[in-house]
Design an enzyme around this catalytic site. Sequence first.
Site, PDB file in Angstrom:
ATOM      1  N   ARG A 614       0.835  -1.205   0.000  1.00 52.52           N
ATOM      2  CA  ARG A 614       0.000   0.000   0.000  1.00 52.52           C
ATOM      3  C   ARG A 614       0.869   1.253   0.000  1.00 52.52           C
ATOM      4  NH1 ARG A 614      -5.125   1.046   1.972  1.00 52.52           N
ATOM      5  NH2 ARG A 614      -5.284  -0.884   3.156  1.00 52.52           N
ATOM      6  N   ASN A 617       1.341   7.628   0.914  1.00 55.70           N
ATOM      7  CA  ASN A 617       1.330   9.022   0.457  1.00 55.70           C
ATOM      8  C   ASN A 617       2.066   9.021  -0.878  1.00 55.70           C
ATOM      9  OD1 ASN A 617       2.389  11.656  -0.134  1.00 55.70           O
ATOM     10  ND2 ASN A 617       2.030  12.293   1.982  1.00 55.70           N
ATOM     11  N   GLY A 690      11.735   2.964   0.541  1.00 59.60           N
ATOM     12  CA  GLY A 690      12.868   3.848   0.262  1.00 59.60           C
ATOM     13  C   GLY A 690      14.022   3.196  -0.471  1.00 59.60           C
ATOM     14  N   GLU A 691      14.417   2.017  -0.043  1.00 57.00           N
ATOM     15  CA  GLU A 691      15.655   1.453  -0.572  1.00 57.00           C
ATOM     16  C   GLU A 691      15.488   0.783  -1.931  1.00 57.00           C
ATOM     17  OE1 GLU A 691      17.897   0.223   3.502  1.00 57.00           O
ATOM     18  OE2 GLU A 691      16.101  -0.860   3.000  1.00 57.00           O
TER      19      GLU A 691
END
Lengths: 730, 328
Positions: A614, A617, A690-691
Site C-alpha cells: 500500500r 502518500n 525507500g531502498e
Amino acid sequence: MSVHLKQDKPDTSNRLDDMKQGVIGAPLPRVEGMAKVTGTAPYAAEYLMENCAEGVLVTSTITRGEVTRIDKDSVLSMPGVIAVIDDERLITRPAQGTANEAPQQKPKSVSYWGQPIALVVAETFEDARDAAKHLKVEYREEAGAPLSPDAVEPEEQEGETVHQGDLAHAMAQAAHSVDVTFTTEGHSSAAMEPHAAIAQWDGERLTVHASLQMLNYNITELADAVGLDESKVRLISRFVGGGFGSKLGISEDVVSASLAAMQLCRPVRVVLSRQQVLQCIMRRSETTQRIRLAADENGRLTGFGHEALVSNLPGESFAEPVLQSSHFLYAGQNRELMLKLARIHRMTAGSVRAPGEAVGMPALEGAMDVLAHEIGIDPVELRLRNIPEDNPEEGLPFSSHKLAECLRQGAEAFGWDHGPRKPRHTREGEWWVGTGMASAARVHNVGEARARVTLKADGTALVETDMTDIGTGTYTILAQIAGEMLGLDPGKVLVDLGDTRHPRGSGSGGSWGAASVGSAVYVACTALREELARRAGIAEDELDLSNGRTQAGQTLSQLLDGQDMAREGHYEPGDIASDFTASGFGAFFAQVRVNRFTGETRVDRMLGAFGFGRVLNHKTARSQCIGGITWSIGAALTEALEFDPRDGHLVNCDLAEYHVPVNRDVPDLEVLMVEERDPAASPIQAKGIGELGMCGGAAAIGNAIFDASGARIFDYPMTPDRVLAAMPAD
Amino acid sequence: MRPFQYDRARTLTDAAQIMQGEDAMAIAGGTNLLDLMKLQVETPRELADINRVGLGEIADTDDGGLRIGALATNTATAVHPRVRADYPVLSRAILAGATQQLRNKATTGGNLCQRTRCFYFMNIDQPCNKREPGSGCGALDGIAKLHAVLGASGECIATYPGDMAVALSALDASVEINGSDGTERTVPVRDFHCLPGDTPWRDNVLEPGEIITAVTLPAPVGGTQLYRKVRERSSYAFALVSIAAIVEMEDGVFTRADLAFGGLAHKPWHDPRIAQALVGNAPSAELFDRAADILLEDAQGHGENDFKIPLARRTLHAVLEQASEDAA
Ligand SMILES: Cc1cc2nc3c(=O)[nH]c(=O)nc-3n(C[C@H](O)[C@H](O)[C@H](O)COP(=O)(O)OP(=O)(O)OC[C@H]3O[C@@H](n4cnc5c(N)ncnc54)[C@H](O)[C@@H]3O)c2cc1C
Ligand code: SF4
C-alpha cells in the site's frame, strides 16, 4: 492503555480501505517541509545552550597499534582549551544498526587509520579544532595490518551458504551459460547533516540532542557506553538531515559529548567535520561477486550461483548482505550461494543505503543482461521467464509479488524496444545512445513498534512515538494514518517524534519505519475506534468517521465528553515472517549516452516501476523512489571510496571528491507505482519503499552503456577510464 | 584552524604593507583559502582582505584587449559581454568550473592561485612535499587518479586543478603583479605556474608579498573557441582532462590552433609545437594523432592515472574534429 497486535496471519481485511476520511495515499506535502526550507526546524547541533563547550575529536594517524601517551599538556595551555577527554568509555566506531549495546570502546587500542582516540574540549569550536590538531600523541604501531580483501583468508558466513543440487553439472549441461565476476567499490551514506550531538548532564540525568535514526536502540547503546541506567538517559532527534544507514547506531560524537558533559558538568557540543564523517562513521564494503547462470535453450534458468566477498574490521559482525534477494529473485533448481568476509583494517563497514541489494542486484542484473545477450532474447523477456512460483530455496510462498507487472508496465511506459540488444545501433554526434533495464528487489523488513495516540477533548489528535523522521515523510504519513482511522483532517493530527520520552517506535532503517510504526499507530487507532463505537452504541466495523463526526452526526468532542482518550499501540511482526518471503519488486529502464571519444556517460532518462504494498502518500513515496534512483546513478557512474594502499585511510573524504550525483546528472525520472495490498507485510498492507529504488538501478545504466557503446563493464562505478578500457575500437 | 590576524586593506598600498608581515596571505573570495585553513593546510598568521581594494573592474585596454581586475568574480567575468563576444573560450572555461555559488565568490586572482586537490596535500596527517618540504610525496605510491602525466617530478606529481587558467593560457593572457615594495611586473600566464621540479612547494612565480592586480587579454583573435572538460559527473567536478582551443581555418587548412590543456600537469599545459604541426594542414585523424604524439611525447602515468594518456589523445581528437567542423 496498551493494545498489542502480533501479526501471525495474513490480513486481507484491508481495513484502511473501509475508512471514510479519504486521506490515505493522498499526495500531501510534508508537514515539516516549510519549517525545513525556512530554516526554523532545528537540527541536532542547532539548539542554543547556555555555557556550551565545544568538542573536537582527535583521530589516530596509525592504522593498528596502541596509543602509548597523550600529552594533554601540549594543548591545555592553548587559548580556550578546557580539557582533553581520553576516557576508556569513548567509542572507536559507531554501533551497527539494531546493535542495542555499546560498540567497541577503549580508544587507546587502534584498529584503523582515523579512529577517534580523544576529544579536545574548548570554549569555542575554533579553539577546540586548533588544539585537536596540535595534541601530541605517541603510538606503538603494529605493522603489517592487512588492508585489502585479497590480503587475507576470508571467513565464510555460514548462514548465507546454499548448496542445492549440482550447479557445476547444470553449467556444463546448459544450452547457455554465464560465469562472470563483478566488482563494486565502497560507498558512503553521504548525508547532508554531519553527525552531531549536544549533551547536557544535570548530575544525574543525561539529555542528548543528536542526529540518529533509531532512538529505541540508541538509548540502550548510549546508556551501555557511558554506564548509566537507561532511565537516566534521554535522546532527542526531532529532525535528521539524512541518515542513509550512517545514523542507525550511536556514533562517536554522541558518546564523546556525553562523557565530556558528565566530566565537565556543562553542556558540550560535538560536530564531526565532513572528513571525519566519511572517515570514522561507516563505509559500505567493496564487493567482488561471481555470478553463474545456467539456462536452457529457452532461457529458463537451471542453475544459479552467486558468491560474494566483502570486508569489515576485526570484531564487527556486519557483512554486507549481498545475496539477500539473490536467494529468491529467480528460479533455478541447482543453486550455489556463498558470502565471505575478509577481516581488514579499513574503517568500519556497516549499513549504507540499502545494504545488500544496492550492490548485489547490480551484479546479478548485469549478469542477466549478459545472459540475455548470449541467448539473443529480450532482457525483459528473460526476467519474465524466470520468475519463480515460490521461493526457490525455502519453498515459501511470496507474500505478494509484482515483478511481472512492473516489468510489463514499466516497459510499456518507458517505450522499451522489445527484442535482443544490438549494441551501437544509434549514434548522435559524438554520443552512442542506448537503453538498458534491470529488475529491482529488496527484502521487506518490519520491526516491533509502539506509538501512543491521544484523542484530545477538543477533537484533535496527538501521535507520540520515539520514531524518527529522517527526511522521508514519517511525520506526514503518521498523521494520514491516524486521520484516516479517526476521521480527522491530517492537519488536526499533531505528530510528535524523536524523543525517548515517548513510546518506543521501530526506528528508521531498512525501509521499515512506515510499515512498522504505521502499524503501531493503526493498532492504537483501532482501539480508540472501539471505544468510540461503544460510546456511540454501534459496532466498530460499522462506525464511519469523517471530518470529526460519526455517520450519525455526533462529533468526536461529544463522544469524548471533555476527556482525552489515549491508547498505546504495540505492534509485533509475529510468526508470519517465517511463513512468507516478503519483498518489494520492481523494474528499472534507462536511456544513456556514452561519448565515443571520452567515455563519459550521461543518463538521458530513467523510469522505475515498483510494487511495494500500500502506498501511504503518493508524494513522499515518489520522492523516496526518486532518491533511490538517484543513488542508482551514483552507484553506476561515480561513487567510489578510495583507500590508501599503505595505511588504509580514506583518501577522498569530502563531497568535492566523493562524487554523489549532482542535479545535472539526474534527468527527469519517472516513477510508476503498481498498487497492491500485501496482506502479510504489515497490518496496513504496506511494505518498505525507500531502498528499493536503488536495488538494481545501476545495472539498468550499465546495461544501457553496453547497448549504447558495446562496452561491457564488470566494475562499478563505470567511470570514463573504465568505459574507455572496455570500449571496442570504432 | 590556527588563530590569525585579519586586516582589511582599503588600497593596494595598504594591502602591500600588510603582506609584508610574516606568513601573511591575501584573501579574496576565500573559497579555497578558508577550506585549507580549516584543514590546517594553510596556516597564515595574517590575512590581508583585498576585497575592497578596488580591483574588481573589467575594462577595455588601449590595444583593444581586455583587463580583468584580480577581484572580478568568476561569474562577473563569465557573463561580461565582451568576454562572451570576443573570448568565449574564457567564458566557457569558467562556467565549466565549480558551481554557481562558488563562482559568485571566486575571483580572478584566487582562481589562478588555487591550490592542487591532491588528497595527500589536503590531509596534514599524510606526507606531502608541497605542504611540508622533505616529508615525501604521499601520492607517488598512493592514490593518484587526479595526478599529472606531464612535467611531474619525483618530488611531486600534483596537478593544477583550475579551468579558467587553461583558457587564459590558450589566449596568451598576461598576469599583472604588484610587489610589496610597490614595483609592478607582468608575467605571461603561460609562465605564471611552475613545474614542481625540486621545489614542489612553489605553485607559481609569485614572490612573498606579491599581489595579482589583473589579468590582461590581448586584442581578440576571433576564431572558433571551445572548452572541453572531461569529468565523471557533469558539474562540480575537477577536470580529468580539459582542452581550451582557439582554431581558425581557411581554404580547408588550419590557420590558427592555439591549444592549452588542463588536468595533465602542475600548470596549464601549452606546447607551441602543437600549433606548428597543425597550422597549414588539413584536418585528419592522422594529423590529430600527430598533434597528440607531440603533446604526449614525454607523458608518464603513475598507475591509477595511466588512463589520462589515452584520454588526452581521444579528447584532442574530439576537440579538433569539432573545432574544424565549426570553423569550416
Ligand atoms: C568544491 C569545489 C569545487 C571546485 N571546482 C572547481 C572547478 O571545477 N574548476 C575550477 O577551476 N575551480 C574549481 N574550484 C576552485 C575555485 O575556482 C577556487 O576556489 C576559486 O577560484 C578561488 O578564488 P577565491 O577568490 O575564492 O580565492 P581565495 O580562496 O580567496 O584564495 C586562494 C589563493 O589565492 C591567493 N590569492 C587570492 N587573490 C590573490 C591575489 N589577488 N593576489 C595574490 N594571491 C591571491 C590567496 O592568498 C590564496 O592562496 C572549486 C572549489 C571548490 C571548493
Ligand atoms: S603529489 Fe605533490 S601535492 Fe600531492 S602529495 Fe605529492 S608532493 Fe604533495
